[in-house]
Design a protein around this motif. Sequence first.
Motif, short mmCIF file in Angstrom:
data_model
loop_
_atom_site.label_atom_id
_atom_site.label_comp_id
_atom_site.label_asym_id
_atom_site.label_seq_id
_atom_site.Cartn_x
_atom_site.Cartn_y
_atom_site.Cartn_z
N TYR A 45 13.86 66.90 13.35
CA TYR A 45 14.61 68.14 13.60
C TYR A 45 13.67 69.34 13.70
O TYR A 45 13.83 70.34 12.99
CB TYR A 45 15.64 68.37 12.48
CG TYR A 45 16.64 67.25 12.36
CD1 TYR A 45 17.61 67.05 13.34
CD2 TYR A 45 16.61 66.38 11.28
CE1 TYR A 45 18.53 66.02 13.23
CE2 TYR A 45 17.53 65.35 11.16
CZ TYR A 45 18.48 65.18 12.15
OH TYR A 45 19.40 64.17 12.04
N THR A 46 12.70 69.26 14.59
CA THR A 46 11.76 70.36 14.73
C THR A 46 12.42 71.61 15.29
O THR A 46 11.94 72.72 15.09
CB THR A 46 10.60 69.95 15.66
OG1 THR A 46 11.14 69.51 16.92
CG2 THR A 46 9.79 68.82 15.04
N THR A 47 13.55 71.44 16.00
CA THR A 47 14.25 72.61 16.55
C THR A 47 15.27 73.18 15.58
O THR A 47 16.01 74.10 15.92
CB THR A 47 14.96 72.24 17.86
OG1 THR A 47 15.95 71.23 17.60
CG2 THR A 47 13.97 71.73 18.89
N GLY A 48 15.33 72.64 14.38
CA GLY A 48 16.27 73.13 13.38
C GLY A 48 17.52 72.27 13.31
O GLY A 48 17.83 71.49 14.22
N TYR A 49 18.24 72.41 12.23
CA TYR A 49 19.42 71.60 12.01
C TYR A 49 20.36 72.33 11.06
O TYR A 49 19.92 72.95 10.08
CB TYR A 49 19.02 70.25 11.40
CG TYR A 49 20.15 69.32 11.08
CD1 TYR A 49 20.67 68.47 12.05
CD2 TYR A 49 20.71 69.29 9.80
CE1 TYR A 49 21.71 67.60 11.75
CE2 TYR A 49 21.75 68.42 9.49
CZ TYR A 49 22.25 67.58 10.47
OH TYR A 49 23.27 66.72 10.18
N ALA A 50 21.66 72.28 11.34
CA ALA A 50 22.67 72.83 10.44
C ALA A 50 23.88 71.90 10.45
O ALA A 50 24.15 71.23 11.46
CB ALA A 50 23.09 74.23 10.86
N GLN A 51 24.59 71.85 9.34
CA GLN A 51 25.75 70.97 9.24
C GLN A 51 26.76 71.56 8.28
O GLN A 51 26.41 72.19 7.27
CB GLN A 51 25.33 69.58 8.76
CG GLN A 51 26.47 68.58 8.70
CD GLN A 51 26.01 67.19 8.27
OE1 GLN A 51 24.88 67.03 7.82
NE2 GLN A 51 26.86 66.20 8.41
N ARG A 52 28.02 71.35 8.62
CA ARG A 52 29.13 71.71 7.73
C ARG A 52 30.15 70.57 7.78
O ARG A 52 30.59 70.17 8.85
CB ARG A 52 29.78 73.01 8.19
CG ARG A 52 31.19 73.30 7.64
CD ARG A 52 31.18 73.64 6.16
NE ARG A 52 32.54 73.85 5.66
CZ ARG A 52 33.04 75.05 5.33
NH1 ARG A 52 32.30 76.14 5.49
NH2 ARG A 52 34.27 75.15 4.86
N ALA A 53 30.48 70.02 6.62
CA ALA A 53 31.43 68.91 6.55
C ALA A 53 32.47 69.19 5.48
O ALA A 53 32.15 69.73 4.41
CB ALA A 53 30.70 67.60 6.26
N ASP A 54 33.72 68.85 5.78
CA ASP A 54 34.82 69.01 4.85
C ASP A 54 35.56 67.67 4.73
O ASP A 54 35.77 66.99 5.74
CB ASP A 54 35.81 70.07 5.34
CG ASP A 54 35.15 71.42 5.57
OD1 ASP A 54 35.23 72.27 4.69
OD2 ASP A 54 34.54 71.60 6.65
N LEU A 55 35.98 67.34 3.53
CA LEU A 55 36.73 66.12 3.30
C LEU A 55 37.88 66.41 2.35
O LEU A 55 37.69 66.96 1.27
CB LEU A 55 35.83 65.03 2.72
CG LEU A 55 36.53 63.73 2.28
CD1 LEU A 55 37.16 63.04 3.48
CD2 LEU A 55 35.57 62.80 1.56
N THR A 56 39.08 66.04 2.77
CA THR A 56 40.27 66.17 1.93
C THR A 56 40.90 64.79 1.78
O THR A 56 41.15 64.10 2.77
CB THR A 56 41.29 67.13 2.55
OG1 THR A 56 40.71 68.43 2.68
CG2 THR A 56 42.53 67.23 1.67
N THR A 57 41.13 64.38 0.55
CA THR A 57 41.76 63.09 0.27
C THR A 57 42.98 63.30 -0.62
O THR A 57 42.95 64.14 -1.54
CB THR A 57 40.79 62.11 -0.42
OG1 THR A 57 40.35 62.68 -1.66
CG2 THR A 57 39.59 61.84 0.46
N PHE A 58 44.00 62.54 -0.33
CA PHE A 58 45.22 62.59 -1.13
C PHE A 58 45.68 61.17 -1.41
O PHE A 58 45.92 60.39 -0.48
CB PHE A 58 46.33 63.36 -0.41
CG PHE A 58 47.61 63.42 -1.19
CD1 PHE A 58 47.74 64.27 -2.28
CD2 PHE A 58 48.68 62.62 -0.85
CE1 PHE A 58 48.92 64.31 -3.01
CE2 PHE A 58 49.87 62.66 -1.57
CZ PHE A 58 49.99 63.51 -2.66
N LEU A 59 45.78 60.82 -2.68
CA LEU A 59 46.20 59.49 -3.09
C LEU A 59 47.44 59.61 -3.96
O LEU A 59 47.49 60.46 -4.87
CB LEU A 59 45.10 58.77 -3.87
CG LEU A 59 43.86 58.32 -3.10
CD1 LEU A 59 42.89 59.48 -2.93
CD2 LEU A 59 43.15 57.19 -3.82
N LEU A 60 48.43 58.77 -3.67
CA LEU A 60 49.68 58.80 -4.41
C LEU A 60 50.09 57.37 -4.73
O LEU A 60 50.02 56.49 -3.87
CB LEU A 60 50.78 59.48 -3.57
CG LEU A 60 52.16 59.62 -4.22
CD1 LEU A 60 52.13 60.72 -5.27
CD2 LEU A 60 53.21 59.93 -3.16
#
Length: 555
Positions: A45-60
């Motif tokens: 990643y010589t040109t740079g790197y960014a990341q955003r991750a979201d996780l929502t879990t629902f167990l019933l």
Amino acid sequence: SRFIGNLSLQAKPVEGLTLNYVLGFDNANSIGTAYIPPGNTTPSYTTGYAQRADLTTFLLNNDFNASYQTKIGDWLESTTGAGLTFQTEKNMSTNIKATQMGYGGETVNNGVMVPAEFRSDMNIFGAFVQQTFGIKEKLYITGAARYDMSSAFGPDNRSQFYPKLSGSYVVSNEPFWQNSKINDVVSNFKIRASYGQSGNLTALSPFDRYTLFNPVTVSGLNGIIVSNKLGNENIKPERQEEFEIGTDLSLFKDRLGLEFSYYKKNVKDLLLNVNLTPSMGYSTQFVNVGTMTNKGMEVMLRAVPVLKENLKWNVTAIYSHNKNVVNNVPGGILMYTAGFGQVAAVDGYPLGAFYATYFARNEDGSIYHNAAGLPTTAKVGKDNNGVPTGATLKKVIGDPNPDWTGSLINEINVGSKWTFRAQLDAVIGQDVFNFTRRVGDRDLYGGLAGYEPELRGEVPKGTSAALFSIMENWIEKGSFVKVREISASYNWARPNSKIKNIRFSLAGRNLFSFDNYSGWDPEVNAAGQNNAVRGFDFVEVPLPRQVILGVNLSF
């Protein structure tokens, strides 16, 4: 953030009948971000790197159970049970990655973005009936049947039936035992055996049986493209068949107790993601192939070395040994991508064995070094000078499954107020793949101390690059003994008329680890709870050391 809760209701409408209902839920939200600035020294990643991750879990989960106990005459007692369960799991995630980052901004909108989103629902339904008869308080026989359904499987295979049968015989309740001197030594002696079947309803994700289509954008036009995994509507849950025998003993008026179990579990219709020939147009497919056997024993020893009016000392020791072997794998070897291509199911070996490259060696067993003084991987052949040539060889180089595990628990009660507890856990004979050290010792990264000898000229230049491709070098012994818990509590009964009891407690968990592992913690795993990929350490956060202070009040 995470919220876990439950609601429990119990009713006893008539004598002997108990009704239980439990509603449980688990809702979690996770957010992760990453940033590597442009112009860095990473090779990827010589040109740079960014990341955003979201996780929502629902167990019933909804569980309803009914139990009815009654006596049929003086010599026969009956316990009848039945139950229903319904579980649902929802997952929603987004993942946005960006490269070619501009200077000054750390968010994904400062580069070329590649977004991804995933949503899934899975439902599981189960029902069971169970009947137990007790004959003269000596012989107990239990039969049960369970019916399960999972939406992860196709309509023809999602419904499965599992039987169970068990029995126990309390020999010490026989008159000949009660009236003999052996009863003064062995006050309780029970033998037991059981047979049962079960399934693995969560082995697949909700969409693994489908051939999926993924969205794609070409020249500004939206479309879809077939994934590289071929669907299979005919796959079914794995089926486990287990037989167990054991015995329970109490000696010297319950001052010493022993529980012993031996089991053998056969698993068929293993769900494996096999590789396909390129002419199929797909890379992989989930199929029911392969078998697995688990054989082992479990021993629990309980003792009360000190039993006085104001002092009681309980000791519990647990030993467990399991031998795992897989067979009938297509081609004899099946690699798992979750282990960076270094973990496999190999015929005749335990599941999740490390299968990768290893050192070329001389005839005397020492490691071979080439003319530059560098080690090399083993090859299929050697030239006239003994230099390894041809294709690179692979073999089983390690086993993440321990030879045995054990625990030692000590509990001391002083009077009615003080309680002290200490627990040691041992895991012996496992190997750990230290992928963290493999990357950190490489010249491209050079972040760990293992690269220093090459910088100082103590080893030939290029040693880190040579070792990087020899996976055997990164297998370490992962045996450990941990101080899992040390705690103390003080019970203050009736401090006043309104408060019945106050309990103060102080506990420390994961306090110390005694091991020879060069990483932070041999107990972690990059693949989480994955049963096939274990003992894989790649920049994992060690288990936290916790100190917990608690106060419990009863009114």
